[in-house]
Design an enzyme around this catalytic site. Structure first.
Site, PDB file in Angstrom:
ATOM      1  N   LYS A  10      13.271  14.862 -12.125  1.00 23.24           N
ATOM      2  CA  LYS A  10      12.658  14.909 -10.922  1.00 23.24           C
ATOM      3  C   LYS A  10      12.745  13.812 -10.150  1.00 23.24           C
ATOM      4  O   LYS A  10      12.819  12.682 -10.628  1.00 23.24           O
ATOM      5  CB  LYS A  10      11.419  15.319 -11.238  1.00 23.24           C
ATOM      6  CG  LYS A  10      11.200  16.846 -11.754  1.00 23.24           C
ATOM      7  CD  LYS A  10       9.672  17.401 -11.842  1.00 23.24           C
ATOM      8  CE  LYS A  10       9.843  18.523 -12.265  1.00 23.24           C
ATOM      9  NZ  LYS A  10       8.418  19.251 -12.244  1.00 23.24           N
ATOM     10  N   TYR A  50      11.105  27.522  -7.169  1.00 23.01           N
ATOM     11  CA  TYR A  50       9.882  27.545  -7.507  1.00 23.01           C
ATOM     12  C   TYR A  50       9.010  28.785  -7.076  1.00 23.01           C
ATOM     13  O   TYR A  50       7.851  28.815  -6.727  1.00 23.01           O
ATOM     14  CB  TYR A  50       8.955  26.217  -7.174  1.00 23.01           C
ATOM     15  CG  TYR A  50       9.221  25.321  -8.073  1.00 23.01           C
ATOM     16  CD1 TYR A  50       9.067  25.354  -9.482  1.00 23.01           C
ATOM     17  CD2 TYR A  50       9.672  24.012  -7.498  1.00 23.01           C
ATOM     18  CE1 TYR A  50       9.281  24.260 -10.318  1.00 23.01           C
ATOM     19  CE2 TYR A  50      10.191  23.117  -8.648  1.00 23.01           C
ATOM     20  CZ  TYR A  50       9.990  23.154 -10.016  1.00 23.01           C
ATOM     21  OH  TYR A  50      10.207  22.105 -10.632  1.00 23.01           O
ATOM     22  N   ASN A 113       5.988  14.854 -12.833  1.00 22.80           N
ATOM     23  CA  ASN A 113       5.956  15.010 -14.283  1.00 22.80           C
ATOM     24  C   ASN A 113       7.393  14.663 -15.049  1.00 22.80           C
ATOM     25  O   ASN A 113       7.755  15.143 -16.066  1.00 22.80           O
ATOM     26  CB  ASN A 113       5.235  15.962 -14.918  1.00 22.80           C
ATOM     27  CG  ASN A 113       5.935  17.394 -14.583  1.00 22.80           C
ATOM     28  OD1 ASN A 113       6.846  17.514 -13.699  1.00 22.80           O
ATOM     29  ND2 ASN A 113       5.254  18.529 -15.145  1.00 22.80           N
ATOM     30  N   HIS A 116      11.922  19.140 -15.285  1.00 24.06           N
ATOM     31  CA  HIS A 116      11.685  20.271 -15.419  1.00 24.06           C
ATOM     32  C   HIS A 116      12.648  20.920 -16.668  1.00 24.06           C
ATOM     33  O   HIS A 116      13.614  20.592 -16.723  1.00 24.06           O
ATOM     34  CB  HIS A 116      11.897  21.031 -14.251  1.00 24.06           C
ATOM     35  CG  HIS A 116      12.083  22.471 -14.287  1.00 24.06           C
ATOM     36  ND1 HIS A 116      11.212  23.337 -14.277  1.00 24.06           N
ATOM     37  CD2 HIS A 116      13.276  23.326 -14.509  1.00 24.06           C
ATOM     38  CE1 HIS A 116      11.292  24.616 -14.502  1.00 24.06           C
ATOM     39  NE2 HIS A 116      12.661  24.643 -14.695  1.00 24.06           N
ATOM     40  N   GLU A 127      18.284  29.927 -13.410  1.00 22.77           N
ATOM     41  CA  GLU A 127      18.225  28.640 -13.049  1.00 22.77           C
ATOM     42  C   GLU A 127      19.503  27.825 -13.003  1.00 22.77           C
ATOM     43  O   GLU A 127      19.874  27.292 -11.844  1.00 22.77           O
ATOM     44  CB  GLU A 127      17.045  27.730 -13.720  1.00 22.77           C
ATOM     45  CG  GLU A 127      15.676  28.471 -13.453  1.00 22.77           C
ATOM     46  CD  GLU A 127      14.796  27.727 -14.427  1.00 22.77           C
ATOM     47  OE1 GLU A 127      13.437  28.144 -14.331  1.00 22.77           O
ATOM     48  OE2 GLU A 127      14.855  26.744 -15.219  1.00 22.77           O
TER      49      GLU A 127
HETATM   50  P1  CMP Z   1       7.520  22.396 -13.644  1.00 26.43           P
HETATM   51  O1  CMP Z   1       7.951  22.653 -15.333  1.00 26.43           O
HETATM   52  O2  CMP Z   1       8.759  21.926 -12.928  1.00 26.43           O
HETATM   53  O3  CMP Z   1       7.121  23.711 -13.222  1.00 26.43           O
HETATM   54  C1  CMP Z   1       6.281  23.830 -12.274  1.00 26.43           C
HETATM   55  C2  CMP Z   1       5.802  22.515 -11.823  1.00 26.43           C
HETATM   56  O4  CMP Z   1       4.636  22.710 -10.764  1.00 26.43           O
HETATM   57  C3  CMP Z   1       5.389  21.951 -12.982  1.00 26.43           C
HETATM   58  O5  CMP Z   1       6.497  21.288 -13.824  1.00 26.43           O
HETATM   59  C4  CMP Z   1       4.523  20.846 -12.331  1.00 26.43           C
HETATM   60  O6  CMP Z   1       5.283  19.674 -11.582  1.00 26.43           O
HETATM   61  C5  CMP Z   1       3.922  21.600 -11.046  1.00 26.43           C
HETATM   62  N1  CMP Z   1       2.487  21.628 -11.314  1.00 26.43           N
HETATM   63  C6  CMP Z   1       1.998  22.309 -12.353  1.00 26.43           C
HETATM   64  N2  CMP Z   1       0.658  22.415 -12.042  1.00 26.43           N
HETATM   65  C7  CMP Z   1       0.411  21.655 -10.964  1.00 26.43           C
HETATM   66  C8  CMP Z   1      -1.112  21.300 -10.538  1.00 26.43           C
HETATM   67  N3  CMP Z   1      -1.994  21.551 -11.104  1.00 26.43           N
HETATM   68  N4  CMP Z   1      -0.850  20.313  -9.737  1.00 26.43           N
HETATM   69  C9  CMP Z   1       0.316  20.077  -9.160  1.00 26.43           C
HETATM   70  N5  CMP Z   1       1.457  20.250  -9.499  1.00 26.43           N
HETATM   71  C10 CMP Z   1       1.528  21.006 -10.658  1.00 26.43           C
END
Ligand code: CMP
Length: 139
Positions: A10, A50, A113, A116, A127
């Site tokens: 990311k 998403y 984070n 993904h 995907e």
């Molecule tokens: P990802 O695995 O990419 O799938 C969905 C994404 O939403 C997740 O990782 C996070 O980056 C994001 N996400 C999930 N929960 C939250 C949250 N409470 N606040 C902000 N972003 C979130």
């Protein structure tokens, strides 16, 4: 069983030049990077990717985040690749991620984070198809 999963490094990771370090964790775990491309994700791509989260309060922030800087999209291949990658990524919230996982090592917070990974084989196929054609994947 050998299978494929879809991965995104990311914006928070590419901005901090962590592509190589994260790829090292992936390869050390025995997963093979069989396709990889650095792209600037469009808003349309992020929204489609998403879409399952479109009613969640963080959807707008998530789309904004994913389009804020380049990402690296990848196809990973190996034994139980979907589950293995989720294991080495660690929990979505880095505060809950286990020691040694990518998110524990590198993630800034639940939104930024670092990575993904697909949550099922069916989603992995969908995907992967959103970003790669079969001839771009060299196993
Ligand atoms: P990802 O695995 O990419 O799938 C969905 C994404 O939403 C997740 O990782 C996070 O980056 C994001 N996400 C999930 N929960 C939250 C949250 N409470 N606040 C902000 N972003 C979130």
């Amino acid at each position: 069983m050998t299978e494929r999963t879809f991965s995104i490094l990311k914006p928070d990771a590419t901005e901090r030049n962590l592509t190589g370090k994260i790829n090292a964790v992936i390869e050390d775990a025995g997963l093979r990077i069989v396709a990889q491309r650095r792209i600037r994700m469009t808003e349309a791509q992020a929204k489609t990717f998403y879409e399952v989260h479109k009613d969640r309060p963080f959807y707008g922030e998530l789309v904004g985040q994913m389009t804020s800087a380049p990402v690296v999209v990848q196809v990973l291949e190996g034994e139980n690749a979907v589950a293995k990658y989720r294991e080495i990524m660690g929990a979505t919230n880095p505060e809950q991620a286990a020691e040694g996982t990518i998110r524990k090592l590198f993630a800034k917070n639940v939104g930024e984070n670092s990575v993904h990974g697909s949550d099922s084989q069916d989603n992995a196929k969908l995907e992967i198809a959103q970003f790669f054609t079969e001839d771009q994947i060299v196993g």
